[in-house]
Write a protein that holds these residues in place. Structure first.
Motif: not given
Length: 205
Positions: A80-94
């Motif tokens: 996932v492109p770095a500038d788009q990963f924030e939302s993906t990372g939040q899903k993984m944290d959830a």
């Protein structure tokens, strides 16, 4: 008849209460043994075509649950492109914040055996296996909800398949179908929208 109606009502109430719960915590209102019993009963009694019993399940709790979502995060971060990963990372944290995860598999060795035994239906057995696995997922999901646990269904396969098999020594013939993170609900889902049933159901009499 009254008892039958009451039982049917309880069944449909459970189906209605089952929802996708994304806000989950690292607590469980029931014991690990109870969670295992739910999964075992679901695997035992969910129907399968030709009674193939090809579904396989792995239950991950504690550090094993955390490890799954660490693996998934690492795999996704690489693509996932770095500038788009924030939302993906939040899903993984959830998902990681939950109590455990149920992994659903199909044993392809069983399916291939049936294809060889019944060549007329060989192209249908993978489809029927997916249908049966979907029923199993619903049974587990609804049963967990009935015990006060929230869950959702995720599909990060096949991206994580190889690492999951390596981490937990999963047989090569097991194909990962879905992942179900669960835990004590920490958020209430919004109202669900339904399309008109008249457009979805037909009756002829």
């Amino acid at each position: 008849m009254a008892q039958t109606a009451q039982t049917t009502g309880s069944f449909f109430n459970a189906i209605k209460e089952r929802r996708s719960i994304y806000g989950i915590g690292k607590q469980s209102p029931v014991s690990d043994q109870r969670i295992l019993e739910i999964v075992q009963e679901a695997v035992k009694y969910t129907p399968s075509s030709f009674n193939s019993q090809s579904a396989r399940v792995v239950v991950l709790l504690g550090e094993h649950h955390d490890k799954l979502w660490d693996i998934t995060r690492d795999v996704l971060k690489a693509i996932v492109p770095a500038d788009q990963f924030e939302s993906t990372g939040q899903k993984m944290d959830a998902f990681r914040s939950g109590y455990g995860t149920v992994l659903f598999f199909e044993d392809m060795k069983v399916i291939e055996g049936l294809q060889g035994q019944f060549p007329t239906y060989q192209d249908r057995f993978p489809v029927w296996a997916q249908q049966s696995n979907g029923m199993l997922q619903l049974v587990v999901w609804t049963a967990l909800e009935g015990e006060g646990l929230g869950a959702s269904l995720q599909h990060y396969n096949p991206l994580i398949d190889a690492k999951v098999k390596q981490q937990w020594n999963i047989p090569d013939s097991w194909e990962l179908i879905a992942q179900m993170p669960f835990g004590q609900p920490t958020a209430t889902p919004g109202d669900k929208q339904f399309q008109p049933l008249e457009e979805r159901v037909k009756i002829f009499k």
